[in-house]
Enzyme design. Structure first.
Site, PDB file in Angstrom:
ATOM      1  N   HIS A 170      38.966  39.172   6.744  1.00  0.00           N
ATOM      2  CA  HIS A 170      38.507  40.038   5.640  1.00  0.00           C
ATOM      3  C   HIS A 170      37.279  40.846   6.055  1.00  0.00           C
ATOM      4  O   HIS A 170      36.181  40.306   6.179  1.00  0.00           O
ATOM      5  CB  HIS A 170      38.167  39.199   4.403  1.00  0.00           C
ATOM      6  CG  HIS A 170      37.903  40.040   3.193  1.00  0.00           C
ATOM      7  ND1 HIS A 170      38.738  40.054   2.093  1.00  0.00           N
ATOM      8  CD2 HIS A 170      36.912  40.919   2.899  1.00  0.00           C
ATOM      9  CE1 HIS A 170      38.264  40.903   1.196  1.00  0.00           C
ATOM     10  NE2 HIS A 170      37.147  41.436   1.662  1.00  0.00           N
ATOM     11  N   HIS A 176      35.414  45.169   6.087  1.00  0.00           N
ATOM     12  CA  HIS A 176      35.417  46.578   5.632  1.00  0.00           C
ATOM     13  C   HIS A 176      34.858  47.445   6.750  1.00  0.00           C
ATOM     14  O   HIS A 176      33.656  47.704   6.819  1.00  0.00           O
ATOM     15  CB  HIS A 176      34.577  46.739   4.363  1.00  0.00           C
ATOM     16  CG  HIS A 176      35.149  46.020   3.189  1.00  0.00           C
ATOM     17  ND1 HIS A 176      35.945  46.625   2.249  1.00  0.00           N
ATOM     18  CD2 HIS A 176      35.069  44.722   2.830  1.00  0.00           C
ATOM     19  CE1 HIS A 176      36.326  45.732   1.347  1.00  0.00           C
ATOM     20  NE2 HIS A 176      35.808  44.559   1.673  1.00  0.00           N
ATOM     21  N   GLN A 221      39.306  50.589  -4.117  1.00  0.00           N
ATOM     22  CA  GLN A 221      37.967  50.062  -4.439  1.00  0.00           C
ATOM     23  C   GLN A 221      37.555  50.293  -5.907  1.00  0.00           C
ATOM     24  O   GLN A 221      36.946  49.438  -6.533  1.00  0.00           O
ATOM     25  CB  GLN A 221      36.939  50.719  -3.511  1.00  0.00           C
ATOM     26  CG  GLN A 221      35.476  50.476  -3.872  1.00  0.00           C
ATOM     27  CD  GLN A 221      34.976  49.113  -3.463  1.00  0.00           C
ATOM     28  OE1 GLN A 221      34.793  48.835  -2.293  1.00  0.00           O
ATOM     29  NE2 GLN A 221      34.769  48.227  -4.431  1.00  0.00           N
ATOM     30  N   HIS A 259      41.339  41.684  -3.227  1.00  0.00           N
ATOM     31  CA  HIS A 259      40.053  41.214  -3.725  1.00  0.00           C
ATOM     32  C   HIS A 259      40.357  40.685  -5.121  1.00  0.00           C
ATOM     33  O   HIS A 259      40.855  41.427  -5.970  1.00  0.00           O
ATOM     34  CB  HIS A 259      39.061  42.365  -3.835  1.00  0.00           C
ATOM     35  CG  HIS A 259      38.517  42.833  -2.526  1.00  0.00           C
ATOM     36  ND1 HIS A 259      39.287  43.436  -1.587  1.00  0.00           N
ATOM     37  CD2 HIS A 259      37.253  42.777  -2.015  1.00  0.00           C
ATOM     38  CE1 HIS A 259      38.525  43.731  -0.531  1.00  0.00           C
ATOM     39  NE2 HIS A 259      37.298  43.345  -0.769  1.00  0.00           N
ATOM     40  N   GLU A 295      36.368  38.339  -7.899  1.00  0.00           N
ATOM     41  CA  GLU A 295      35.037  38.298  -7.275  1.00  0.00           C
ATOM     42  C   GLU A 295      34.026  38.462  -8.399  1.00  0.00           C
ATOM     43  O   GLU A 295      33.461  39.520  -8.625  1.00  0.00           O
ATOM     44  CB  GLU A 295      34.890  39.409  -6.228  1.00  0.00           C
ATOM     45  CG  GLU A 295      33.604  39.260  -5.413  1.00  0.00           C
ATOM     46  CD  GLU A 295      33.430  40.351  -4.359  1.00  0.00           C
ATOM     47  OE1 GLU A 295      34.273  41.256  -4.297  1.00  0.00           O
ATOM     48  OE2 GLU A 295      32.438  40.285  -3.614  1.00  0.00           O
ATOM     49  N   ASP A 319      33.498  39.988   5.876  1.00  0.00           N
ATOM     50  CA  ASP A 319      33.472  40.931   4.752  1.00  0.00           C
ATOM     51  C   ASP A 319      32.625  42.176   5.042  1.00  0.00           C
ATOM     52  O   ASP A 319      33.134  43.287   5.020  1.00  0.00           O
ATOM     53  CB  ASP A 319      32.999  40.228   3.469  1.00  0.00           C
ATOM     54  CG  ASP A 319      33.384  40.976   2.192  1.00  0.00           C
ATOM     55  OD1 ASP A 319      34.050  42.029   2.287  1.00  0.00           O
ATOM     56  OD2 ASP A 319      33.030  40.517   1.095  1.00  0.00           O
TER      57      ASP A 319
HETATM   58 ZN   LIG Z   1      35.792  42.735   0.682  1.00  0.00          ZN
END
Ligand SMILES: [Zn+2]
Length: 425
Positions: A55, A57, A150, A208, A211, A307
């Site tokens: 995971h 970005h 996102q 995701h 969270e 992440d």
């Molecule tokens: Zn993430």
């Protein structure tokens, strides 16, 4: 190539490993070296399959400070900051930052990354940039991309259209963010739409999910349900799942059984979860990482992801999956010998299974991909964030590093120190 005298994570010691044609040809004590073989002395150090980050970005990494830093340190300011940065992004800058991070990764023995890529930008600038990066790093690093809405699949205009375009361009995993949609109902609806899209195209899913510190954020339940309904067992991953930390134990027990039936993969992100969750608490402050030991005990694959590194959400990090494992171990209180080894597996074999890597592992016939760590066991590797002495992919050396040893200048004392420690067995 023949690597002499290494230990393996299952406790075997004094083993040699022979590489032929980019694959592992033999593992055993005192193997014969065929003519012309390069011989490397492993000096008893730990040989592991490479680290895998399930995971990440890559579109945001190394953007720290652009256009400003995240003062509150919260998830919501991070998302707002990323929104400010997005219109200023250029493909050249995205590619340069991502390639630089991949160099860091290789030097750390991290040879496979699943990266989410934001699709809520009609230009799909980041998608095109990361597809280019994927092509460029292919000779030395496996990069898998997830189409990630996102700003919310239903909340953000054009997100679904853009997500389909990203898949058409070659992004291979379907992402989502149900807890960020406008309502619980829309969150569940987004899970349904995205799982149907994945089923239709034969793709994997990694969302995701939840969270949040809100114990009523239960989108992972919808994710498990849709996985079963559409026959996607073993191909769907829930990332973060931090609301599970705050759920009632009775409900969590039912949920974990449902997740196990659906064979969901789970990715916790310890460095990020411990810094972003519990932000609305005074004291006591919740840790906010998902229930890792309980999920492992139920037979689920659990990985730890990095992440973020130096981006709007996190101003630390250096592509070190052993740092990730260290934090996971502490936050989940996984201190037994078995649990410490599970933390090592969370950044190696479990992550490889979740991402779906072929030919991964230290077995005869697997790709000759491995990292030599300056440690005598997986738990020592975590404790020391061991130096990566040698990083090899398909039998080619990608990175070398001298052992970390300090010279001491103390009268009457030994002259060097290396921090290793062998507990009695
Ligand atoms: Zn993430």
């Amino acid at each position: 190539m023949l690597i002499r005298d290494v230990c393996l994570s299952d406790g075997r010691q004094g083993r040699d490993l022979l590489v032929q044609d980019g694959r592992i040809a033999a593992i055993g004590p005192q193997l014969a070296a065929p003519e012309g073989t390069e011989i490397i002395d492993g000096q008893g150090w730990l040989l592991s399959p490479p680290f895998v980050d399930a995971h990440f970005h890559l579109d945001a990494t190394l953007s720290h400070g652009q256009p400003r830093v995240n003062d509150s340190g919260t998830l919501l300011e991070g998302i707002a900051l990323w929104g400010e940065l997005k219109p200023q992004l250029t493909q050249e800058a995205l590619i340069e930052r991502a390639l630089r991070y991949c160099d860091w990764a290789v030097a750390r023995g991290l040879l496979a990354i699943r990266s989410h890529v934001d699709v809520c930008d009609d230009r799909l600038l980041a998608v095109e940039a990361l597809l280019e990066v994927k092509r460029r790093v292919a000779p030395y690093l496996d990069l898998q991309l997830v189409a990630f809405p996102q700003d919310g699949l239903l909340r953000s205009k054009n997100a679904l259209v853009n997500l389909r375009r990203a898949l058409d361009l070659g992004v291979e995993v379907v992402g989502g963010i149900p807890h960020h949609e406008r309502t619980m109902a829309e969150g569940a609806e987004s899970v349904r739409i995205l799982c149907e899209l994945a089923a239709e195209r034969g793709l994997r899913v990694d969302m995701h999910c939840d969270e949040s510190d809100d114990p009523l954020s239960r989108h992972v339940e919808s994710l498990a349900f849709e996985t079963q309904r559409l026959g996607l067992q073993g191909r769907v991953t829930g990332s973060h799942l931090t609301s599970m930390h705050s759920m009632d134990n009775y409900y969590a027990a039912k949920l974990i059984a449902l997740m196990a039936e659906s064979r969901l993969g789970v990715v916790a992100n310890p460095l990020i979860n411990i810094t972003l969750q519990g932000r609305f608490d005074s004291y006591p402050k919740r840790r906010g990482m998902t229930r890792v030991p309980e999920l492992l005990a139920a037979g689920l694959d659990v990985a730890f992801g990095h992440d973020c590194v130096l981006d709007p959400w996190y101003s630390m990090g250096s592509a070190d999956m052993l740092e990730v494992a260290t934090m996971g171990l502490h936050v989940a209180q996984m201190t037994s010998r078995t649990a410490m080894r599970q933390c090592f597996e969370a950044v190696t074999v479990n992550a490889a299974r979740i991402v779906g890597l072929e030919g991964y592992g230290l077995e005869v016939g697997c790709h000759a991909d491995f990292v030599l760590l300056q440690a005598r066991s997986p738990e020592e590797a975590i404790r020391l964030r061991a130096a990566r002495l040698l990083v090899v992919r398909r039998g080619q050396v990608l990175s070398r590093m001298a052992p970390a040893i300090a010279s001491l200048h103390l009268a009457g004392r030994p002259s060097s120190v290396d921090w290793s420690f062998s507990p009695p067995r």
